[in-house]
Scaffold this active site. Structure first.
Site, PDB file in Angstrom:
ATOM      1  N   ARG A 177       0.840  -1.209   0.000  1.00  0.00           N
ATOM      2  CA  ARG A 177       0.000   0.000   0.000  1.00  0.00           C
ATOM      3  C   ARG A 177       0.869   1.250   0.000  1.00  0.00           C
ATOM      4  NH1 ARG A 177      -4.205  -1.023   4.443  1.00  0.00           N
ATOM      5  NH2 ARG A 177      -4.971   1.060   3.919  1.00  0.00           N
ATOM      6  N   ASP A 200      -3.932   7.396   3.928  1.00  0.00           N
ATOM      7  CA  ASP A 200      -3.111   7.648   2.734  1.00  0.00           C
ATOM      8  C   ASP A 200      -2.428   9.015   2.727  1.00  0.00           C
ATOM      9  OD1 ASP A 200      -6.222   8.016   0.834  1.00  0.00           O
ATOM     10  OD2 ASP A 200      -5.145   9.506   2.029  1.00  0.00           O
ATOM     11  N   HIS A 246      -7.542   6.582  12.059  1.00  0.00           N
ATOM     12  CA  HIS A 246      -7.003   5.222  11.969  1.00  0.00           C
ATOM     13  C   HIS A 246      -5.509   5.195  11.699  1.00  0.00           C
ATOM     14  CE1 HIS A 246     -11.332   3.817  10.879  1.00  0.00           C
ATOM     15  NE2 HIS A 246     -11.179   4.042  12.165  1.00  0.00           N
ATOM     16  N   CYS A 271       7.273   1.305  17.429  1.00  0.00           N
ATOM     17  CA  CYS A 271       7.729   0.038  17.983  1.00  0.00           C
ATOM     18  C   CYS A 271       6.552  -0.661  18.660  1.00  0.00           C
ATOM     19  CB  CYS A 271       8.851   0.280  19.010  1.00  0.00           C
ATOM     20  SG  CYS A 271       9.437  -1.271  19.732  1.00  0.00           S
ATOM     21  N   CYS A 288      13.250  -2.696  16.136  1.00  0.00           N
ATOM     22  CA  CYS A 288      13.517  -1.446  16.854  1.00  0.00           C
ATOM     23  C   CYS A 288      14.991  -1.371  17.277  1.00  0.00           C
ATOM     24  CB  CYS A 288      12.610  -1.391  18.096  1.00  0.00           C
ATOM     25  SG  CYS A 288      12.928   0.000  19.188  1.00  0.00           S
ATOM     26  N   GLY A 346     -17.625   9.467   0.967  1.00  0.00           N
ATOM     27  CA  GLY A 346     -16.900   8.283   0.484  1.00  0.00           C
ATOM     28  C   GLY A 346     -16.657   7.228   1.534  1.00  0.00           C
ATOM     29  N   THR A 347     -17.696   6.907   2.297  1.00  0.00           N
ATOM     30  CA  THR A 347     -17.532   5.858   3.299  1.00  0.00           C
ATOM     31  C   THR A 347     -18.777   4.975   3.345  1.00  0.00           C
ATOM     32  OG1 THR A 347     -17.089   5.371   5.643  1.00  0.00           O
ATOM     33  CG2 THR A 347     -18.289   7.414   5.170  1.00  0.00           C
ATOM     34  N   SER A 348     -18.514   3.680   3.481  1.00  0.00           N
ATOM     35  CA  SER A 348     -19.617   2.708   3.478  1.00  0.00           C
ATOM     36  C   SER A 348     -20.268   2.609   4.851  1.00  0.00           C
ATOM     37  CB  SER A 348     -19.095   1.327   3.054  1.00  0.00           C
ATOM     38  OG  SER A 348     -18.060   0.913   3.939  1.00  0.00           O
ATOM     39  N   ALA A 383     -17.223  11.960  -5.437  1.00  0.00           N
ATOM     40  CA  ALA A 383     -16.808  13.025  -4.515  1.00  0.00           C
ATOM     41  C   ALA A 383     -16.105  14.160  -5.255  1.00  0.00           C
ATOM     42  CB  ALA A 383     -15.881  12.436  -3.459  1.00  0.00           C
TER      43      ALA A 383
HETATM   44  C1  BV8 Z   1     -12.617  -1.035  18.057  1.00  0.00           C
HETATM   45  C2  BV8 Z   1      -6.857   1.125   9.196  1.00  0.00           C
HETATM   46  C3  BV8 Z   1     -12.776  -1.657  20.318  1.00  0.00           C
HETATM   47  C4  BV8 Z   1      -6.373  -0.161   8.664  1.00  0.00           C
HETATM   48  C5  BV8 Z   1      -9.150   0.609   9.637  1.00  0.00           C
HETATM   49  C6  BV8 Z   1     -15.036  -7.920  16.727  1.00  0.00           C
HETATM   50  C7  BV8 Z   1     -13.828  -7.769  17.393  1.00  0.00           C
HETATM   51  C8  BV8 Z   1     -13.237  -6.513  17.595  1.00  0.00           C
HETATM   52  C9  BV8 Z   1     -13.861  -5.385  17.096  1.00  0.00           C
HETATM   53  C10 BV8 Z   1     -15.049  -5.550  16.412  1.00  0.00           C
HETATM   54  C11 BV8 Z   1     -15.651  -6.790  16.236  1.00  0.00           C
HETATM   55  N1  BV8 Z   1     -16.816  -6.604  15.525  1.00  0.00           N
HETATM   56  C12 BV8 Z   1     -16.962  -5.291  15.259  1.00  0.00           C
HETATM   57  C13 BV8 Z   1     -15.904  -4.654  15.807  1.00  0.00           C
HETATM   58  C14 BV8 Z   1     -15.653  -3.255  15.731  1.00  0.00           C
HETATM   59  C15 BV8 Z   1     -14.769  -3.023  14.516  1.00  0.00           C
HETATM   60  C16 BV8 Z   1     -15.691  -2.864  13.326  1.00  0.00           C
HETATM   61  O1  BV8 Z   1     -16.354  -1.865  13.214  1.00  0.00           O
HETATM   62  N2  BV8 Z   1     -15.711  -3.909  12.470  1.00  0.00           N
HETATM   63  C17 BV8 Z   1     -16.562  -3.874  11.302  1.00  0.00           C
HETATM   64  C18 BV8 Z   1     -15.923  -4.730  10.201  1.00  0.00           C
HETATM   65  C19 BV8 Z   1     -17.943  -4.370  11.684  1.00  0.00           C
HETATM   66  N3  BV8 Z   1     -14.046  -1.810  14.797  1.00  0.00           N
HETATM   67  C20 BV8 Z   1     -12.826  -1.882  15.314  1.00  0.00           C
HETATM   68  O2  BV8 Z   1     -12.226  -2.921  15.499  1.00  0.00           O
HETATM   69  C21 BV8 Z   1     -12.249  -0.558  15.753  1.00  0.00           C
HETATM   70  N4  BV8 Z   1     -11.790  -0.680  17.079  1.00  0.00           N
HETATM   71  O3  BV8 Z   1     -13.796  -1.222  17.939  1.00  0.00           O
HETATM   72  O4  BV8 Z   1     -11.959  -1.212  19.235  1.00  0.00           O
HETATM   73  C22 BV8 Z   1     -11.885  -1.696  21.482  1.00  0.00           C
HETATM   74  C23 BV8 Z   1     -12.118  -0.786  22.510  1.00  0.00           C
HETATM   75  C24 BV8 Z   1     -11.308  -0.848  23.628  1.00  0.00           C
HETATM   76  C25 BV8 Z   1     -10.251  -1.779  23.712  1.00  0.00           C
HETATM   77  C26 BV8 Z   1     -10.031  -2.678  22.647  1.00  0.00           C
HETATM   78  C27 BV8 Z   1     -10.834  -2.632  21.521  1.00  0.00           C
HETATM   79  C28 BV8 Z   1     -11.051  -0.197  14.880  1.00  0.00           C
HETATM   80  C29 BV8 Z   1     -11.523   0.081  13.476  1.00  0.00           C
HETATM   81  C30 BV8 Z   1     -10.369   0.643  12.644  1.00  0.00           C
HETATM   82  C31 BV8 Z   1      -9.841  -0.446  11.732  1.00  0.00           C
HETATM   83  N5  BV8 Z   1      -8.854   0.150  10.829  1.00  0.00           N
HETATM   84  N6  BV8 Z   1      -8.261   1.230   8.878  1.00  0.00           N
HETATM   85  C32 BV8 Z   1      -5.868  -0.005   7.272  1.00  0.00           C
HETATM   86  O5  BV8 Z   1      -6.256   0.960   6.574  1.00  0.00           O
HETATM   87  O6  BV8 Z   1      -5.101  -0.890   6.874  1.00  0.00           O
HETATM   88  S1  BV8 Z   1     -10.720   0.475   9.052  1.00  0.00           S
HETATM   89  C33 BV8 Z   1     -10.708   0.679   7.372  1.00  0.00           C
HETATM   90  O7  BV8 Z   1     -11.892   0.068   6.892  1.00  0.00           O
HETATM   91  C34 BV8 Z   1     -10.840   2.109   6.921  1.00  0.00           C
HETATM   92  O8  BV8 Z   1     -10.054   2.969   7.686  1.00  0.00           O
HETATM   93  C35 BV8 Z   1     -12.302   2.369   7.022  1.00  0.00           C
HETATM   94  O9  BV8 Z   1     -12.665   2.737   8.311  1.00  0.00           O
HETATM   95  C36 BV8 Z   1     -12.867   1.010   6.729  1.00  0.00           C
HETATM   96  C37 BV8 Z   1     -13.276   0.931   5.255  1.00  0.00           C
HETATM   97  O10 BV8 Z   1     -14.374   1.714   5.162  1.00  0.00           O
HETATM   98  P1  BV8 Z   1     -14.415   2.931   4.102  1.00  0.00           P
HETATM   99  O11 BV8 Z   1     -13.338   3.900   4.348  1.00  0.00           O
HETATM  100  O12 BV8 Z   1     -15.812   3.385   4.200  1.00  0.00           O
HETATM  101  O13 BV8 Z   1     -14.101   2.302   2.714  1.00  0.00           O
HETATM  102  P2  BV8 Z   1     -15.018   1.331   1.908  1.00  0.00           P
HETATM  103  O14 BV8 Z   1     -14.194   0.788   0.819  1.00  0.00           O
HETATM  104  O15 BV8 Z   1     -15.718   0.396   2.857  1.00  0.00           O
HETATM  105  O16 BV8 Z   1     -16.172   2.283   1.304  1.00  0.00           O
HETATM  106  C38 BV8 Z   1     -15.840   3.237   0.362  1.00  0.00           C
HETATM  107  C39 BV8 Z   1     -17.135   3.932  -0.029  1.00  0.00           C
HETATM  108  O17 BV8 Z   1     -16.816   4.954  -0.957  1.00  0.00           O
HETATM  109  C40 BV8 Z   1     -18.131   2.998  -0.707  1.00  0.00           C
HETATM  110  O18 BV8 Z   1     -19.406   3.150  -0.117  1.00  0.00           O
HETATM  111  C41 BV8 Z   1     -18.138   3.475  -2.163  1.00  0.00           C
HETATM  112  O19 BV8 Z   1     -19.436   3.413  -2.740  1.00  0.00           O
HETATM  113  C42 BV8 Z   1     -17.716   4.912  -2.029  1.00  0.00           C
HETATM  114  N7  BV8 Z   1     -17.002   5.434  -3.188  1.00  0.00           N
HETATM  115  C43 BV8 Z   1     -16.167   4.784  -4.041  1.00  0.00           C
HETATM  116  N8  BV8 Z   1     -15.689   5.655  -4.964  1.00  0.00           N
HETATM  117  C44 BV8 Z   1     -16.217   6.867  -4.673  1.00  0.00           C
HETATM  118  C45 BV8 Z   1     -17.052   6.741  -3.551  1.00  0.00           C
HETATM  119  N9  BV8 Z   1     -17.734   7.776  -3.027  1.00  0.00           N
HETATM  120  C46 BV8 Z   1     -17.587   8.984  -3.628  1.00  0.00           C
HETATM  121  N10 BV8 Z   1     -16.817   9.190  -4.709  1.00  0.00           N
HETATM  122  C47 BV8 Z   1     -16.105   8.165  -5.275  1.00  0.00           C
HETATM  123  N11 BV8 Z   1     -15.344   8.391  -6.349  1.00  0.00           N
HETATM  124 ZN    ZN Z   2      11.371  -0.576  20.793  1.00  0.00          ZN
END
Ligand code: BV8
Ligand code: ZN
Length: 240
Positions: free
Chosen positions: A63, A98, A113, A121, A143, A186-188, A230
């Site tokens: 990436r 990004d 995020h 580290c 590290c 732009g978020t699902s 967007a």
């Molecule tokens: C948390 C960094 C609690 C990584 C990301 C079981 C176990 C543990 C947690 C969970 C669980 N079940 C649910 C959860 C919660 C979980 C969650 O929500 N899971 C989902 C799958 C249900 N959340 C978490 O784990 C969060 N942490 O809950 O911690 C906790 C509390 C205390 C102590 C311990 C734990 C952490 C979530 C963050 C994860 N990291 N990113 C990386 O990038 O590598 S998430 C990553 O996916 C993105 O950052 C983003 O958030 C998500 C993707 O979503 P989008 O950005 O919306 O992208 P997507 O492709 O889905 O959609 C794009 C949209 O754009 C589409 O709708 C499309 O139509 C549209 N589009 C396309 N082109 C265009 C457009 N729109 C306009 N114009 C265009 N041209």
């Molecule tokens: Zn270290």
């Protein structure tokens, strides 16, 4: 159609992968939520890193390499222009890692995020540092201070977001009250807690707008939904 903004309006913007799509960054849904056959949640997680740090670093190195030559698009620029116009009556929270919002000039920005070009580290508490290195051939950085594994400074699934970031978003929405305009771009709306910010905006008394290429599952939680790209809709909606 333009979003009504007067001298009391405070604008909170949340962006997801869709805002970078026209810059050429693939969204999570484009890939059908998979990378090399793995679900994102299974690669972007502390368990994956503990089990197979080489696989996780291959994912993030790819990436990082994929951002070569990638530049902000009209949506990123319109968001930065609105911030320049509103000053402290504007705040951007992005789910994207990004760096394109910063490249477009956004400053009042929270990277919920983390950031792809930053590492830290996984063992000691040395500060996160800029790291643009693309690790190849089963390389896993170590590290220099403690010998622990270096990891991407990214919030993985199952990891908490920085509470200070979430508090800043909460406070901005609450202080704005009925003068709040919340715009998700732009978020699902699948991943929490980011997907819950629209509910906080409604509780604060604000109006809620969604700009998206399609109508995602959480569209009903928005007062206004603009379907389209967007890069085309955001400059028109923001009047920038
Ligand atoms: C948390 C960094 C609690 C990584 C990301 C079981 C176990 C543990 C947690 C969970 C669980 N079940 C649910 C959860 C919660 C979980 C969650 O929500 N899971 C989902 C799958 C249900 N959340 C978490 O784990 C969060 N942490 O809950 O911690 C906790 C509390 C205390 C102590 C311990 C734990 C952490 C979530 C963050 C994860 N990291 N990113 C990386 O990038 O590598 S998430 C990553 O996916 C993105 O950052 C983003 O958030 C998500 C993707 O979503 P989008 O950005 O919306 O992208 P997507 O492709 O889905 O959609 C794009 C949209 O754009 C589409 O709708 C499309 O139509 C549209 N589009 C396309 N082109 C265009 C457009 N729109 C306009 N114009 C265009 N041209
Ligand atoms: Zn270290």
């Amino acid at each position: 159609m333009r979003i009504p903004i007067d001298q009391d309006t405070r604008v909170l913007v949340l962006t997801g992968a869709g805002v970078s799509a026209e810059s050429g960054v693939p969204t999570f849904r484009d890939a059908g939520g998979l990378w090399e056959g793995n679900r994102f949640e299974d690669v972007a997680s502390p368990h994956a890193f503990a089990r197979d740090p080489i696989l996780v670093w291959r994912f993030y190195s790819q990436r990082r390499a994929g951002l070569d030559g990638i530049v902000p698009n009209a949506a990123h620029r319109a968001i930065a222009a609105l911030e320049a116009r509103l000053g402290d009556r504007f705040l951007l929270a992005t789910q994207n890692v990004d760096g394109l919002h910063a490249a477009a000039g956004s400053q009042r920005m929270i990277e919920l995020h983390g950031n792809l070009m930053t590492s830290r580290c996984s063992s000691c508490d040395r500060a996160p540092f800029e790291d643009r290195q693309v690790y190849r051939d089963k390389q896993v950085p170590v590290c220099g201070t403690c010998g622990g594994l270096i990891r991407p400074h990214i919030v993985w699934f199952g990891e908490p977001l920085d509470g200070r970031d979430l508090d800043r978003v909460d406070t901005f929405a609450r202080d704005a009250g009925r003068h709040l305009v919340f715009v998700a771009i732009g978020t699902s709306g699948i991943v929490y807690p980011a997907a819950g910010i629209v509910d906080e905006a409604r509780r604060a008394g604000g109006s809620t707008w969604l700009v998206n290429a399609d109508r995602p599952a959480n569209a009903d939680r928005f007062d206004h939904v603009a379907i389209g790209k967007a890069g085309e809709l955001v400059p028109a909606l923001f009047g920038t």
